[in-house]
Design a protein around this motif. Structure first.
Motif, PDB file in Angstrom:
ATOM      1  N   LEU A 169       9.393  -8.787  63.567  1.00  0.00           N
ATOM      2  CA  LEU A 169       9.447  -8.126  62.267  1.00  0.00           C
ATOM      3  C   LEU A 169      10.159  -9.003  61.237  1.00  0.00           C
ATOM      4  N   ALA A 170      11.265  -9.637  61.636  1.00  0.00           N
ATOM      5  CA  ALA A 170      12.002 -10.490  60.705  1.00  0.00           C
ATOM      6  C   ALA A 170      11.125 -11.624  60.196  1.00  0.00           C
ATOM      7  N   GLU A 191       0.912  -3.832  55.032  1.00  0.00           N
ATOM      8  CA  GLU A 191       2.001  -2.896  55.298  1.00  0.00           C
ATOM      9  C   GLU A 191       2.257  -2.871  56.800  1.00  0.00           C
ATOM     10  N   LEU A 192       3.516  -2.684  57.165  1.00  0.00           N
ATOM     11  CA  LEU A 192       3.903  -2.649  58.574  1.00  0.00           C
ATOM     12  C   LEU A 192       4.523  -1.306  58.925  1.00  0.00           C
ATOM     13  N   THR A 193       4.153  -0.789  60.078  1.00  0.00           N
ATOM     14  CA  THR A 193       4.854   0.358  60.647  1.00  0.00           C
ATOM     15  C   THR A 193       5.393  -0.067  62.004  1.00  0.00           C
ATOM     16  N   VAL A 194       6.694   0.063  62.169  1.00  0.00           N
ATOM     17  CA  VAL A 194       7.351  -0.316  63.418  1.00  0.00           C
ATOM     18  C   VAL A 194       7.785   0.961  64.134  1.00  0.00           C
ATOM     19  N   ILE A 195       7.288   1.153  65.344  1.00  0.00           N
ATOM     20  CA  ILE A 195       7.590   2.352  66.121  1.00  0.00           C
ATOM     21  C   ILE A 195       8.535   1.970  67.253  1.00  0.00           C
ATOM     22  N   ARG A 253      18.275  -3.360  58.293  1.00  0.00           N
ATOM     23  CA  ARG A 253      17.801  -4.677  57.859  1.00  0.00           C
ATOM     24  C   ARG A 253      16.636  -4.608  56.879  1.00  0.00           C
ATOM     25  N   HIS A 254      15.749  -3.639  57.073  1.00  0.00           N
ATOM     26  CA  HIS A 254      14.493  -3.630  56.320  1.00  0.00           C
ATOM     27  C   HIS A 254      14.256  -2.346  55.521  1.00  0.00           C
ATOM     28  N   HIS A 267       7.866   0.241  57.338  1.00  0.00           N
ATOM     29  CA  HIS A 267       8.175   1.625  57.699  1.00  0.00           C
ATOM     30  C   HIS A 267       8.699   1.659  59.132  1.00  0.00           C
ATOM     31  N   ILE A 268       9.939   2.098  59.308  1.00  0.00           N
ATOM     32  CA  ILE A 268      10.564   2.156  60.626  1.00  0.00           C
ATOM     33  C   ILE A 268      10.496   3.594  61.136  1.00  0.00           C
ATOM     34  N   ARG A 269       9.874   3.764  62.280  1.00  0.00           N
ATOM     35  CA  ARG A 269       9.722   5.103  62.861  1.00  0.00           C
ATOM     36  C   ARG A 269      10.352   5.150  64.246  1.00  0.00           C
TER      37      ARG A 269
END
Length: 370
Positions: free
Chosen positions: A221-222, A233-237, A251-252, A259-261
């Protein structure tokens, strides 16, 4: 028809597979009860094994992978008169009593351990109802050779591998890995993006480490976020890994396109919205992607059976992989190469094994005679 479904709490995949089968049984007016196979040894044993499995898997993935490699080279041999043998024997006796008292018509195992217990009971003749084992990885995992039940495999291309460990051809049923019914429902990609709160004009990449939130998400992700093109667009699960989720939000959190989920219930919609899916190579995660037709970037985060899953999807052109430090660049390059993405999407659709849960339930219904 009343079916006992034996799973284990070593990761969510086995339980997800069990729930998929239970859903299908209920849909047809039958009944499926899901039980923890390890709990027949003792509740404490189940908690201990599952807890340490999660710790190794999450915090010491390479050690976990080395353990799997050792098991591949040194087949399981539990000798009589040992403590382990006595414990398993007691567990099998408890399981036999539950099967008989429950009036079950059949048993389906979604984990090797209960499958081996049931095999022993069937061989002794103390359990006579139909039973089968569902393999939840794209390989004949260590211990498969100990299972003497009809075996549901993930894909016809794996038949030779399962035969090589000693499973007779007549016992191999290539029906696929069952997934929850929600994954068979398809939402148009643009509409799925809108429902997920995303811009339908942008490409969407989903990064996931599995139900326990493992994998090189932070590093990848970094790297992507540092130079992410405007059209992505990014979604991180993060699954149940709350610590990682909080760290990533710190961090983000200020980036509107990241989007952090945590744990996501509607993964079906999330995959419908995805143009690319980066995940660890779990058997269930990769199968869900295949059902949805989403190209995969697979991180070899854990090793073991997941390395075998990775090899299967890469060899069939449905996924790509790279070293951890190169995954970010690989993902961005794929999102900028529509022709490559389309080719991978077509390849993964060819691996799609639909209606696995229905085929398994129909098979058991035929054997039970109801």
């Amino acid at each position: 028809m009343k079916i006992l479904i034996l799973s284990c709490n070593t990761g969510e995949g086995h339980n997800s597979c069990a729930r998929a089968i239970s859903e299908e049984l209920e849909r047809k007016g039958d009944w499926g009860y899901i039980a923890d196979g390890l709990a027949f040894l003792s509740t404490g044993t189940s908690k201990f094994v599952s807890g340490w499995h999660t710790r190794l898997y999450r915090y010491f993935p390479r050690l976990y992978g080395k353990g799997y490699e050792y098991a591949e080279k040194h087949p399981m041999n539990i000798k009589k008169h040992t403590a382990a043998y006595r414990m398993i024997r007691r567990g099998a006796k408890r399981l036999r009593k539950v099967i008989k008292a429950g009036g079950y018509d059949g048993v389906i195992c979604t984990h090797l351990f209960p499958a081996m217990m049931v095999t022993g009971l069937v061989k002794k003749g103390t359990v006579t109802i139909p039973a089968c084992f569902v393999a939840t990885d794209y390989t004949a995992s260590p211990g498969c050779e100990k299972v003497g039940l009809p075996t549901i495999t993930p894909h016809p291309d794996l038949t030779g591998e399962f035969q090589a460990v000693g499973i007779p051809a007549e016992n191999i049923l290539a029906y696929g890995i069952p997934v929850r019914s929600m994954f068979t429902e398809k939402t148009d990609k643009a509409e799925a993006k809108r429902k997920a709160g995303l811009d339908p004009e942008r490409l969407h990449m989903v990064i996931m480490g599995g139900s326990m939130g493992c994998g090189p998400m932070e590093d990848v992700l970094a790297e992507i976020a540092a130079g992410m093109p405007e059209n992505i667009e990014l979604t991180v699960i993060c699954g149940t890994n709350k610590q990682t989720a909080e760290k990533l939000r710190r961090r983000h959190g200020e980036n509107p396109r990241v989007h952090i989920r945590g744990y996501v219930k509607d993964m079906s919609l999330m995959l419908d919205s995805a143009d690319l899916y980066l995940t660890k190579a779990g058997g269930i995660s990769t199968t869900e992607a295949a059902i949805k037709g989403v190209p995969l970037v697979l991180a070899d985060a854990v090793g073991g059976c997941e390395s075998r899953n990775l090899e299967f999807f890469v060899e069939h052109g449905a996924a790509v992989t790279a070293k951890t430090e190169e995954l970010g660049r690989l993902c961005v390059s794929l999102l900028e190469d529509r022709r490559k993405l389309d080719a991978m999407a077509q390849a993964i659709e060819r691996l799609r094994m639909e209606d696995a849960a229905e085929k398994i339930c129909d098979y058991m219904r035929q054997r039970v005679g109801k």
